[in-house]
Scaffold this motif. Structure first.
Motif, short mmCIF file in Angstrom:
data_model
loop_
_atom_site.label_atom_id
_atom_site.label_comp_id
_atom_site.label_asym_id
_atom_site.label_seq_id
_atom_site.Cartn_x
_atom_site.Cartn_y
_atom_site.Cartn_z
N TYR A 75 0.85 -1.19 0.00
CA TYR A 75 0.00 0.00 0.00
C TYR A 75 0.89 1.24 0.00
O TYR A 75 2.03 1.20 0.46
CB TYR A 75 -0.93 -0.02 1.22
N LYS A 76 0.37 2.35 -0.48
CA LYS A 76 1.17 3.57 -0.61
C LYS A 76 1.65 4.10 0.74
O LYS A 76 2.64 4.78 0.82
CB LYS A 76 0.38 4.64 -1.35
N ASP A 77 0.92 3.79 1.81
CA ASP A 77 1.30 4.21 3.15
C ASP A 77 1.57 2.98 4.01
O ASP A 77 1.10 1.89 3.71
CB ASP A 77 0.16 5.01 3.80
N GLU A 78 2.30 3.18 5.09
CA GLU A 78 2.55 2.08 6.02
C GLU A 78 1.33 1.92 6.92
O GLU A 78 0.91 2.87 7.59
CB GLU A 78 3.78 2.37 6.87
N ILE A 79 0.75 0.73 6.91
CA ILE A 79 -0.43 0.46 7.73
C ILE A 79 -0.15 -0.76 8.60
O ILE A 79 0.37 -1.76 8.13
CB ILE A 79 -1.68 0.22 6.86
N LYS A 80 -0.53 -0.65 9.88
CA LYS A 80 -0.36 -1.73 10.84
C LYS A 80 -1.66 -1.93 11.61
O LYS A 80 -2.42 -0.98 11.80
CB LYS A 80 0.73 -1.40 11.86
N ILE A 81 -1.89 -3.14 12.01
CA ILE A 81 -2.99 -3.46 12.92
C ILE A 81 -2.35 -3.65 14.29
O ILE A 81 -1.50 -4.52 14.46
CB ILE A 81 -3.72 -4.75 12.50
N GLN A 82 -2.73 -2.82 15.27
CA GLN A 82 -2.20 -2.96 16.62
C GLN A 82 -3.25 -3.63 17.48
O GLN A 82 -4.37 -3.15 17.61
CB GLN A 82 -1.85 -1.60 17.22
N GLY A 83 -2.88 -4.75 18.06
CA GLY A 83 -3.82 -5.53 18.85
C GLY A 83 -4.29 -6.72 18.05
O GLY A 83 -4.07 -6.81 16.85
N LYS A 84 -4.95 -7.62 18.70
CA LYS A 84 -5.44 -8.83 18.05
C LYS A 84 -6.74 -8.53 17.32
O LYS A 84 -7.68 -7.97 17.90
CB LYS A 84 -5.67 -9.94 19.08
N PHE A 85 -6.81 -8.91 16.05
CA PHE A 85 -7.98 -8.60 15.23
C PHE A 85 -9.24 -9.20 15.81
O PHE A 85 -10.30 -8.59 15.81
CB PHE A 85 -7.77 -9.09 13.80
N PHE A 86 -9.18 -10.41 16.33
CA PHE A 86 -10.38 -11.05 16.86
C PHE A 86 -10.49 -10.93 18.37
O PHE A 86 -11.20 -11.69 19.01
CB PHE A 86 -10.47 -12.51 16.39
N SER A 87 -9.79 -9.95 18.96
CA SER A 87 -10.06 -9.63 20.35
C SER A 87 -11.16 -8.57 20.34
O SER A 87 -11.76 -8.30 19.30
CB SER A 87 -8.79 -9.10 21.02
N LEU A 88 -11.41 -7.94 21.44
CA LEU A 88 -12.50 -6.96 21.46
C LEU A 88 -12.18 -5.69 20.69
O LEU A 88 -13.05 -5.12 20.05
CB LEU A 88 -12.86 -6.63 22.91
N THR A 89 -10.93 -5.22 20.75
CA THR A 89 -10.57 -3.95 20.11
C THR A 89 -9.17 -4.02 19.53
O THR A 89 -8.28 -4.60 20.13
CB THR A 89 -10.61 -2.79 21.13
N CYS A 90 -9.00 -3.41 18.36
CA CYS A 90 -7.65 -3.21 17.82
C CYS A 90 -7.64 -1.87 17.07
O CYS A 90 -8.68 -1.34 16.70
CB CYS A 90 -7.20 -4.37 16.93
N LYS A 91 -6.45 -1.34 16.90
CA LYS A 91 -6.26 -0.04 16.24
C LYS A 91 -5.65 -0.23 14.87
O LYS A 91 -4.85 -1.13 14.66
CB LYS A 91 -5.32 0.85 17.06
N ILE A 92 -6.03 0.64 13.93
CA ILE A 92 -5.41 0.68 12.62
C ILE A 92 -4.53 1.92 12.60
O ILE A 92 -5.01 3.03 12.82
CB ILE A 92 -6.45 0.74 11.49
N VAL A 93 -3.24 1.69 12.36
CA VAL A 93 -2.26 2.78 12.39
C VAL A 93 -1.72 2.99 10.99
O VAL A 93 -1.24 2.05 10.35
CB VAL A 93 -1.11 2.45 13.37
N LYS A 94 -1.80 4.23 10.52
CA LYS A 94 -1.29 4.60 9.20
C LYS A 94 -0.21 5.66 9.40
O LYS A 94 -0.49 6.73 9.95
CB LYS A 94 -2.43 5.14 8.33
N ASN A 95 1.01 5.34 8.96
CA ASN A 95 2.14 6.27 9.10
C ASN A 95 2.26 6.80 10.53
O ASN A 95 2.36 8.00 10.77
CB ASN A 95 2.03 7.42 8.11
N ASP A 96 2.19 5.89 11.50
CA ASP A 96 2.32 6.18 12.94
C ASP A 96 1.20 7.04 13.51
O ASP A 96 1.34 7.63 14.57
CB ASP A 96 3.68 6.84 13.23
#
Length: 160
Positions: free
Chosen positions: A94-115
Motif C-alpha cells: 500500500y502507498k502508506d505504512e499500515i499496521k494493525i495494533q492488537g489482536k484482530f479477533f479480540s475486542l478492540t484493535c487499532k489501525i495505524v497509518k504512518n504512525d
C-alpha cells in the motif's frame, strides 16, 4: 464516522452489510456465489465499484488476501504469519505504512497509518455472524472497510 460491518446470515455468496449508527446503508458488499477465492466487491450507494477483495487461491501456511481498486490495480496485500498466535496481520504494497495494533479477533484493535491512529475496530460479540464496528475518519473509511473484509476473508478461509 462509525460504521458496522456485518456478514449476512443467509447469503449464498458471502455478502455483508455496512451501515452507519442509524442503520442507514453506507456501502454495498457483494460476494460471488461460486468463488474459490471468496471474491467480494465493495460499491458505493450509487453502484460504483470502489474495491475488490479476493483471497489467494492456494495457501500453504501463510494466508493472503488482495485488495484491488476500481481499475483492477492491486493496491494492497494483506497476510498473516505462519503461526499466527497473536492474530497479527500485515498490509504490504500500500502507498502508506499500515499496521494493525492488537489482536484482530479480540475486542478492540487499532489501525495505524504512518504512525497515526486512523481507525478502531471493535468486534461485536452478540451476533450470529462476524460483525465489526469500525470507527474511522471519513476519508479513510472505504479502504478500511475493505481492509476489515480482507482480514475477515483470511480468517474464514483458515477456518474452513
Amino acid at each position: 464516522m462509525k460504521v458496522y460491518i456485518k456478514n449476512k446470515f443467509f447469503s449464498i455468496g458471502g455478502s455483508s452489510s455496512v451501515v452507519d449508527e442509524n442503520k442507514n446503508p453506507v456501502y454495498k458488499v457483494k460476494g460471488r456465489i461460486f468463488s474459490i477465492t471468496k471474491v467480494k466487491k465493495i460499491y458505493d450507494l450509487q453502484g460504483n465499484l470502489l474495491y475488490k477483495i479476493r483471497n489467494k487461491w492456494f495457501n500453504w501456511f501463510v494466508h493472503k488476501a488482495y485488495i484491488y481498486d476500481a481499475n483492477k490495480n492491486k493496491i494492497a496485500t494483506v497476510k498473516d504469519k505462519w503461526f499466527n498466535i497473536n492474530q497479527e496481520y500485515f498490509i504490504l504494497g500500500y502507498k502508506d505504512e499500515i499496521k494493525i495494533q492488537g489482536k484482530f479477533f479480540s475486542l478492540t484493535c487499532k489501525i495505524v497509518k504512518n504512525d497515526e491512529i486512523v481507525g478502531t475496530i471493535r468486534r461485536q460479540l452478540l451476533s450470529w455472524t462476524d460483525s465489526f464496528e469500525l470507527d474511522a475518519k471519513d476519508e479513510e473509511l472505504p479502504f478500511l472497510v475493505a481492509l476489515v473484509i480482507a482480514i475477515d476473508n483470511i480468517v474464514d478461509k483458515k477456518r474452513k
